[in-house]
Design a protein around this motif. Sequence first.
Motif, PDB file in Angstrom:
ATOM      1  N   ALA A  91     -23.394 -11.644  59.731  1.00  0.00           N
ATOM      2  CA  ALA A  91     -24.470 -12.408  59.080  1.00  0.00           C
ATOM      3  C   ALA A  91     -25.781 -11.633  59.161  1.00  0.00           C
ATOM      4  O   ALA A  91     -26.849 -12.195  58.910  1.00  0.00           O
ATOM      5  CB  ALA A  91     -24.623 -13.776  59.749  1.00  0.00           C
ATOM      6  N   THR A  92     -25.710 -10.350  59.515  1.00  0.00           N
ATOM      7  CA  THR A  92     -26.916  -9.524  59.640  1.00  0.00           C
ATOM      8  C   THR A  92     -26.670  -8.135  59.036  1.00  0.00           C
ATOM      9  O   THR A  92     -25.534  -7.798  58.684  1.00  0.00           O
ATOM     10  CB  THR A  92     -27.306  -9.305  61.118  1.00  0.00           C
ATOM     11  N   ARG A  93     -27.761  -7.354  58.955  1.00  0.00           N
ATOM     12  CA  ARG A  93     -27.628  -5.962  58.510  1.00  0.00           C
ATOM     13  C   ARG A  93     -27.817  -5.030  59.709  1.00  0.00           C
ATOM     14  O   ARG A  93     -28.291  -3.903  59.580  1.00  0.00           O
ATOM     15  CB  ARG A  93     -28.685  -5.678  57.430  1.00  0.00           C
ATOM     16  N   ALA A  94     -27.425  -5.489  60.886  1.00  0.00           N
ATOM     17  CA  ALA A  94     -27.606  -4.720  62.119  1.00  0.00           C
ATOM     18  C   ALA A  94     -26.917  -3.356  62.045  1.00  0.00           C
ATOM     19  O   ALA A  94     -25.875  -3.197  61.390  1.00  0.00           O
ATOM     20  CB  ALA A  94     -27.047  -5.518  63.288  1.00  0.00           C
ATOM     21  N   THR A  95     -27.468  -2.398  62.744  1.00  0.00           N
ATOM     22  CA  THR A  95     -26.891  -1.038  62.755  1.00  0.00           C
ATOM     23  C   THR A  95     -25.661  -0.959  63.660  1.00  0.00           C
ATOM     24  O   THR A  95     -24.755  -0.191  63.392  1.00  0.00           O
ATOM     25  CB  THR A  95     -27.938  -0.019  63.248  1.00  0.00           C
ATOM     26  N   PHE A  96     -25.648  -1.769  64.734  1.00  0.00           N
ATOM     27  CA  PHE A  96     -24.518  -1.746  65.672  1.00  0.00           C
ATOM     28  C   PHE A  96     -23.459  -2.709  65.154  1.00  0.00           C
ATOM     29  O   PHE A  96     -23.572  -3.922  65.323  1.00  0.00           O
ATOM     30  CB  PHE A  96     -24.975  -2.168  67.075  1.00  0.00           C
ATOM     31  N   ARG A  97     -22.437  -2.172  64.488  1.00  0.00           N
ATOM     32  CA  ARG A  97     -21.454  -3.032  63.838  1.00  0.00           C
ATOM     33  C   ARG A  97     -20.114  -2.302  63.771  1.00  0.00           C
ATOM     34  O   ARG A  97     -20.078  -1.066  63.862  1.00  0.00           O
ATOM     35  CB  ARG A  97     -21.930  -3.430  62.435  1.00  0.00           C
ATOM     36  N   PRO A  98     -19.014  -3.053  63.600  1.00  0.00           N
ATOM     37  CA  PRO A  98     -17.711  -2.400  63.492  1.00  0.00           C
ATOM     38  C   PRO A  98     -17.729  -1.379  62.349  1.00  0.00           C
ATOM     39  O   PRO A  98     -18.251  -1.656  61.269  1.00  0.00           O
ATOM     40  CB  PRO A  98     -16.757  -3.562  63.169  1.00  0.00           C
ATOM     41  N   ALA A 100     -19.593   0.969  61.821  1.00  0.00           N
ATOM     42  CA  ALA A 100     -20.920   1.612  61.725  1.00  0.00           C
ATOM     43  C   ALA A 100     -21.250   2.071  60.308  1.00  0.00           C
ATOM     44  O   ALA A 100     -21.810   3.154  60.103  1.00  0.00           O
ATOM     45  CB  ALA A 100     -21.013   2.780  62.707  1.00  0.00           C
ATOM     46  N   ILE A 101     -20.892   1.241  59.311  1.00  0.00           N
ATOM     47  CA  ILE A 101     -21.176   1.604  57.913  1.00  0.00           C
ATOM     48  C   ILE A 101     -22.415   0.856  57.413  1.00  0.00           C
ATOM     49  O   ILE A 101     -22.533  -0.360  57.604  1.00  0.00           O
ATOM     50  CB  ILE A 101     -19.956   1.309  57.015  1.00  0.00           C
ATOM     51  N   GLY A 102     -23.323   1.592  56.787  1.00  0.00           N
ATOM     52  CA  GLY A 102     -24.539   1.011  56.231  1.00  0.00           C
ATOM     53  C   GLY A 102     -24.548   1.140  54.720  1.00  0.00           C
ATOM     54  O   GLY A 102     -23.784   1.940  54.139  1.00  0.00           O
ATOM     55  N   MET A 103     -25.375   0.349  54.057  1.00  0.00           N
ATOM     56  CA  MET A 103     -25.518   0.435  52.598  1.00  0.00           C
ATOM     57  C   MET A 103     -26.980   0.237  52.222  1.00  0.00           C
ATOM     58  O   MET A 103     -27.653  -0.639  52.766  1.00  0.00           O
ATOM     59  CB  MET A 103     -24.650  -0.608  51.905  1.00  0.00           C
ATOM     60  N   SER A 104     -27.451   1.064  51.314  1.00  0.00           N
ATOM     61  CA  SER A 104     -28.847   0.985  50.882  1.00  0.00           C
ATOM     62  C   SER A 104     -28.919   1.226  49.382  1.00  0.00           C
ATOM     63  O   SER A 104     -28.321   2.185  48.879  1.00  0.00           O
ATOM     64  CB  SER A 104     -29.693   2.059  51.590  1.00  0.00           C
ATOM     65  N   ALA A 105     -29.676   0.375  48.682  1.00  0.00           N
ATOM     66  CA  ALA A 105     -29.945   0.603  47.257  1.00  0.00           C
ATOM     67  C   ALA A 105     -31.240   1.399  47.168  1.00  0.00           C
ATOM     68  O   ALA A 105     -32.278   0.949  47.654  1.00  0.00           O
ATOM     69  CB  ALA A 105     -30.072  -0.728  46.533  1.00  0.00           C
ATOM     70  N   VAL A 106     -31.166   2.587  46.590  1.00  0.00           N
ATOM     71  CA  VAL A 106     -32.325   3.487  46.567  1.00  0.00           C
ATOM     72  C   VAL A 106     -32.606   3.935  45.134  1.00  0.00           C
ATOM     73  O   VAL A 106     -31.764   3.800  44.245  1.00  0.00           O
ATOM     74  CB  VAL A 106     -32.102   4.717  47.465  1.00  0.00           C
ATOM     75  N   GLU A 107     -33.802   4.509  44.953  1.00  0.00           N
ATOM     76  CA  GLU A 107     -34.204   4.981  43.628  1.00  0.00           C
ATOM     77  C   GLU A 107     -33.699   6.409  43.409  1.00  0.00           C
ATOM     78  O   GLU A 107     -33.806   7.246  44.316  1.00  0.00           O
ATOM     79  CB  GLU A 107     -35.735   4.952  43.547  1.00  0.00           C
ATOM     80  N   LEU A 108     -33.161   6.677  42.226  1.00  0.00           N
ATOM     81  CA  LEU A 108     -32.753   8.053  41.886  1.00  0.00           C
ATOM     82  C   LEU A 108     -33.895   8.716  41.136  1.00  0.00           C
ATOM     83  O   LEU A 108     -34.249   8.311  40.027  1.00  0.00           O
ATOM     84  CB  LEU A 108     -31.490   8.043  41.024  1.00  0.00           C
ATOM     85  N   LEU A 109     -34.481   9.760  41.742  1.00  0.00           N
ATOM     86  CA  LEU A 109     -35.637  10.427  41.132  1.00  0.00           C
ATOM     87  C   LEU A 109     -35.254  11.705  40.404  1.00  0.00           C
ATOM     88  O   LEU A 109     -36.008  12.181  39.553  1.00  0.00           O
ATOM     89  CB  LEU A 109     -36.677  10.751  42.218  1.00  0.00           C
ATOM     90  N   GLY A 110     -34.104  12.280  40.741  1.00  0.00           N
ATOM     91  CA  GLY A 110     -33.715  13.513  40.066  1.00  0.00           C
ATOM     92  C   GLY A 110     -32.385  14.051  40.552  1.00  0.00           C
ATOM     93  O   GLY A 110     -31.921  13.706  41.639  1.00  0.00           O
ATOM     94  N   VAL A 111     -31.790  14.886  39.702  1.00  0.00           N
ATOM     95  CA  VAL A 111     -30.533  15.559  40.055  1.00  0.00           C
ATOM     96  C   VAL A 111     -30.812  17.048  39.996  1.00  0.00           C
ATOM     97  O   VAL A 111     -31.352  17.540  38.995  1.00  0.00           O
ATOM     98  CB  VAL A 111     -29.420  15.202  39.041  1.00  0.00           C
ATOM     99  N   ASN A 112     -30.484  17.782  41.032  1.00  0.00           N
ATOM    100  CA  ASN A 112     -30.773  19.223  41.064  1.00  0.00           C
ATOM    101  C   ASN A 112     -29.514  20.014  41.379  1.00  0.00           C
ATOM    102  O   ASN A 112     -28.707  19.595  42.221  1.00  0.00           O
ATOM    103  CB  ASN A 112     -31.829  19.530  42.138  1.00  0.00           C
ATOM    104  N   TYR A 113     -29.393  21.139  40.681  1.00  0.00           N
ATOM    105  CA  TYR A 113     -28.323  22.085  41.022  1.00  0.00           C
ATOM    106  C   TYR A 113     -28.955  23.458  41.016  1.00  0.00           C
ATOM    107  O   TYR A 113     -29.203  24.037  39.967  1.00  0.00           O
ATOM    108  CB  TYR A 113     -27.167  21.982  40.020  1.00  0.00           C
ATOM    109  N   GLN A 114     -29.289  23.952  42.196  1.00  0.00           N
ATOM    110  CA  GLN A 114     -30.025  25.214  42.300  1.00  0.00           C
ATOM    111  C   GLN A 114     -29.368  26.108  43.335  1.00  0.00           C
ATOM    112  O   GLN A 114     -29.049  25.653  44.436  1.00  0.00           O
ATOM    113  CB  GLN A 114     -31.475  24.954  42.734  1.00  0.00           C
TER     114      GLN A 114
END
Length: 235
Positions: A91-98, A100-114
């Motif tokens: 019922a939480t987003r605690a880091t200490f969990r069976p 140890a998998i986390g999930m985050s929705a983040v912004e995609l600012l760019g794709v680079n291949y250099q």
Amino acid sequence: MSSQYQITAIGHIRSPYKQKFAIPRQPRLVSAARADLIFTDEFNREEFVRGIEEFSHLWLLFRFHETADKGYSPLVRPPRLGGNARKGVFATRATFRPNAIGMSAVELLGVNYQHGQLSLRLGGIDLLDGTPIIDIKPYLPYSDAMMDASAGFADTRPYTQMSVSFSEQAQSVIDNSDPALVLEQFITQVLQQDPRPAYKKSQAGVQHYGMTLYDFNIRWQVDGEHNHVLEICPL
Ligand code: SAM
């Protein structure tokens, strides 16, 4: 049938957050936090991300690698509840969990291949430097955004009224830093969400703190609702 699985990281995060202290509790609380996802081994090929630039946001699945070996408990004390009330870990987003998998929705600012290295430029991350990424999926607003969702004890964005100012020395380091780091905005947003431990917030008097962001040691003082950045020192 086995219920044990092996998981391989597809890459890792190069993040400005060098220690857990001061990382926001969820993505997008500090929108100026920029990071790169560096693909490794067989995943370092452009084919894996073809078309990904059509998406503004991504889900990252990752491993809480820094604390994964510290175990978990079925009940946790969410910081939002002042560290007293207990909730089930699921019922939480605690880091200490069976697992140890986390999930985050983040912004995609760019794709680079250099120079043979594939990477994604990301914004609003809440991840420690070196965090192993185990999967990426596009964020789908038509399905993932639920306007009528309720969220119990975590129903609203954590809110603080903290203000932030900079010493002359700190301002001069900011003015000479790489504009891509958006350093002033980044430090301001990190301090505005008041990274102090809960028990410190109720203490009177001026308090002093330090943290590392990017390659800078940052020292600041907190007086009531005001943060003053005293010094920014390149490492
Ligand atoms: N958004 C993710 C989720 O809901 O699964 C993470 C939420 S968790 C409450 C956020 C905290 O995880 C951060 O404040 C930071 O202290 C911690 N953290 C970030 N990366 C980590 C890592 N690689 N290992 C351990 N802890 C990490």
